[in-house]
Design a protein around this motif. Structure first.
Motif, PDB file in Angstrom:
ATOM      1  N   UNK A 248       2.745   4.958  15.510  1.00 54.95           N
ATOM      2  CA  UNK A 248       2.201   6.298  15.290  1.00 54.95           C
ATOM      3  C   UNK A 248       0.801   6.301  14.731  1.00 54.95           C
ATOM      4  N   UNK A 249       0.069   5.194  14.892  1.00 57.60           N
ATOM      5  CA  UNK A 249      -1.295   5.099  14.369  1.00 57.60           C
ATOM      6  C   UNK A 249      -2.305   5.399  15.462  1.00 57.60           C
ATOM      7  N   UNK A 250      -3.387   6.078  15.117  1.00 59.51           N
ATOM      8  CA  UNK A 250      -4.519   6.210  16.023  1.00 59.51           C
ATOM      9  C   UNK A 250      -5.207   4.857  16.119  1.00 59.51           C
ATOM     10  N   UNK A 251      -5.805   4.558  17.269  1.00 59.91           N
ATOM     11  CA  UNK A 251      -6.292   3.209  17.545  1.00 59.91           C
ATOM     12  C   UNK A 251      -7.763   3.252  17.938  1.00 59.91           C
TER      13      UNK A 251
ATOM     14  N   UNK B  50       0.828  -1.204   0.000  1.00 59.05           N
ATOM     15  CA  UNK B  50       0.000   0.000   0.000  1.00 59.05           C
ATOM     16  C   UNK B  50       0.862   1.252   0.000  1.00 59.05           C
ATOM     17  N   UNK B  51       1.964   1.222   0.767  1.00 54.48           N
ATOM     18  CA  UNK B  51       2.851   2.377   0.805  1.00 54.48           C
ATOM     19  C   UNK B  51       3.454   2.703  -0.551  1.00 54.48           C
TER      20      UNK B  51
ATOM     21  N   UNK C 169       3.621  -0.080   9.168  1.00 58.04           N
ATOM     22  CA  UNK C 169       2.661   0.947   9.573  1.00 58.04           C
ATOM     23  C   UNK C 169       3.381   2.230   9.974  1.00 58.04           C
ATOM     24  N   UNK C 170       4.544   2.092  10.595  1.00 60.28           N
ATOM     25  CA  UNK C 170       5.298   3.279  10.978  1.00 60.28           C
ATOM     26  C   UNK C 170       5.737   4.064   9.744  1.00 60.28           C
ATOM     27  N   UNK C 171       6.136   3.351   8.700  1.00 60.23           N
ATOM     28  CA  UNK C 171       6.526   4.043   7.469  1.00 60.23           C
ATOM     29  C   UNK C 171       5.321   4.736   6.834  1.00 60.23           C
ATOM     30  N   UNK C 172       4.141   4.126   6.926  1.00 59.34           N
ATOM     31  CA  UNK C 172       2.934   4.782   6.414  1.00 59.34           C
ATOM     32  C   UNK C 172       2.622   6.033   7.230  1.00 59.34           C
ATOM     33  N   UNK C 173       2.745   5.923   8.565  1.00 61.98           N
ATOM     34  CA  UNK C 173       2.404   7.039   9.446  1.00 61.98           C
ATOM     35  C   UNK C 173       3.373   8.197   9.312  1.00 61.98           C
ATOM     36  N   UNK C 174       4.571   7.936   8.780  1.00 63.37           N
ATOM     37  CA  UNK C 174       5.533   9.020   8.586  1.00 63.37           C
ATOM     38  C   UNK C 174       5.065   9.987   7.505  1.00 63.37           C
ATOM     39  N   UNK C 175       4.212   9.527   6.628  1.00 58.98           N
ATOM     40  CA  UNK C 175       3.747  10.368   5.516  1.00 58.98           C
ATOM     41  C   UNK C 175       2.243  10.644   5.564  1.00 58.98           C
ATOM     42  N   UNK C 176       1.481   9.736   6.149  1.00 58.75           N
ATOM     43  CA  UNK C 176       0.022   9.840   6.143  1.00 58.75           C
ATOM     44  C   UNK C 176      -0.519   9.804   7.566  1.00 58.75           C
ATOM     45  N   UNK C 177      -1.772  10.211   7.710  1.00 58.31           N
ATOM     46  CA  UNK C 177      -2.500   9.950   8.939  1.00 58.31           C
ATOM     47  C   UNK C 177      -2.999   8.512   8.876  1.00 58.31           C
ATOM     48  N   UNK C 178      -2.751   7.747   9.916  1.00 58.98           N
ATOM     49  CA  UNK C 178      -3.108   6.327   9.923  1.00 58.98           C
ATOM     50  C   UNK C 178      -4.069   6.058  11.077  1.00 58.98           C
TER      51      UNK C 178
END
Length: 302
Positions: free
Chosen positions: A270-273, A172-173, A199-208
């Protein structure tokens, strides 16, 4: 009956439920789902201690002789991507619905309540056949086609190898280029070390936003005598004497430890849960989450 013919009435009932109970909560500002500053530049203001120096407005600073920064406002349009886990472990439920049904409901809620403002939404569907990508587009017809595709995913037979959640997140990234919101809907039963870094790499660029789906029987074991347990992803069977109080206690402790590990992994990423359960009113839980996120956004510094 063809899957899309079965999906249509179910999705219409789901849409009616969502729009009646949640309409208006996620409209306008997108800070309702995940608190964040957005990316559009607002008016300049005087620099304050702690402001991000990357938002310095050098033209205004040079003109006034005092440092100024520009605030960010929430984007008016978002590109939303959902990673939906439809692997065999999601085909389980002992309450009002299966985890798969609850996951689809969560995906529909995000879609119905955000597509009307012109947002684009796409999906990564993770299932026994691999990962299927539906591109991000606008409009209700696209959203209904997307949800019908998710609804029509076939169940994975026990023992069939399936991609890991972390692998799907990595893919997805590579697909998502524009900054936006990524919603991951899963039970997160894969070992956290396999999905935390992606997921951390996704959260570095996007809101997750991570939507964890679980069933009450994954937390406690009832006293029902001899119980045959089947691992849906490997097909392994095991008979368990649930009358053993010590066994039930160990099961509950192990389950609690697993959920704590999932929560810690999502926090480190770094994801909201958001946690949804098959034995609760998921719409009510979603409302409470949205209102809590709005309060956090209101309390956040400018």
């Amino acid at each position: 009956m063809k899957p899309y013919l079965m999906a249509e009435p179910a999705l219409r009932r789901l849409e009616l439920t969502i729009t009646r109970r949640l309409d208006g909560l996620l409209q306008g500002e997108h800070l309702g789902l995940v608190p964040g500053p957005g990316s559009e530049m607002a008016e300049a203001r005087a620099y304050q201690a702690g402001d991000d120096v990357r938002r310095m407005d050098w033209n205004v600073t040079a003109r006034t002789g005092e440092p100024h920064v520009r605030d960010l406002v929430a984007d008016r349009e978002l590109e939303i991507w959902a990673l939906l886990d439809a692997t065999a472990s999601m085909d389980f439920g002992t309450a009002t619905m299966e985890k798969r049904e609850l996951a689809l409901s969560a995906l529909a809620a995000v879609g119905f309540l955000t597509q009307r403002t012109g947002n684009r939404i796409g999906t990564h569907l993770l299932h026994g056949g691999g990962v299927r990508t539906l591109p991000a587009r606008t409009g209700r017809p696209h959203l209904m086609a997307l949800l019908q595709a998710a609804f029509g995913l076939r169940r994975t037979p026990p023992g069939v190898a399936e991609p890991l959640l972390g692998v799907a997140a990595e893919q997805l990234g590579r697909v998502v280029r524009r900054r936006g919101l990524i919603v991951v809907v899963s039970d997160f039963l894969d070992p956290p070390e396999t999905w935390e870094q992606p997921l951390r790499r996704l959260a570095a660029r996007h809101q997750v936003l991570a939507v964890e789906v679980l069933d009450p029987r994954e937390l406690t074991l009832p006293d029902v005598g001899i119980l045959t347990l089947i691992d849906p992803e490997t097909g392994r069977r095991r008979e368990v004497a649930t009358g053993d109080a010590r066994l039930r206690r160990r099961y509950a402790e192990a389950a609690a430890g697993q959920r704590d590990a999932i929560a810690r992994g999502l926090s480190r990423a770094g994801a909201s849960h958001l946690r949804l359960r098959t034995d609760r009113d998921w719409v009510c839980d979603l409302v409470q989450y949205v209102m809590r996120q709005r309060r956090l956004a209101a309390l956040a510094p400018s």
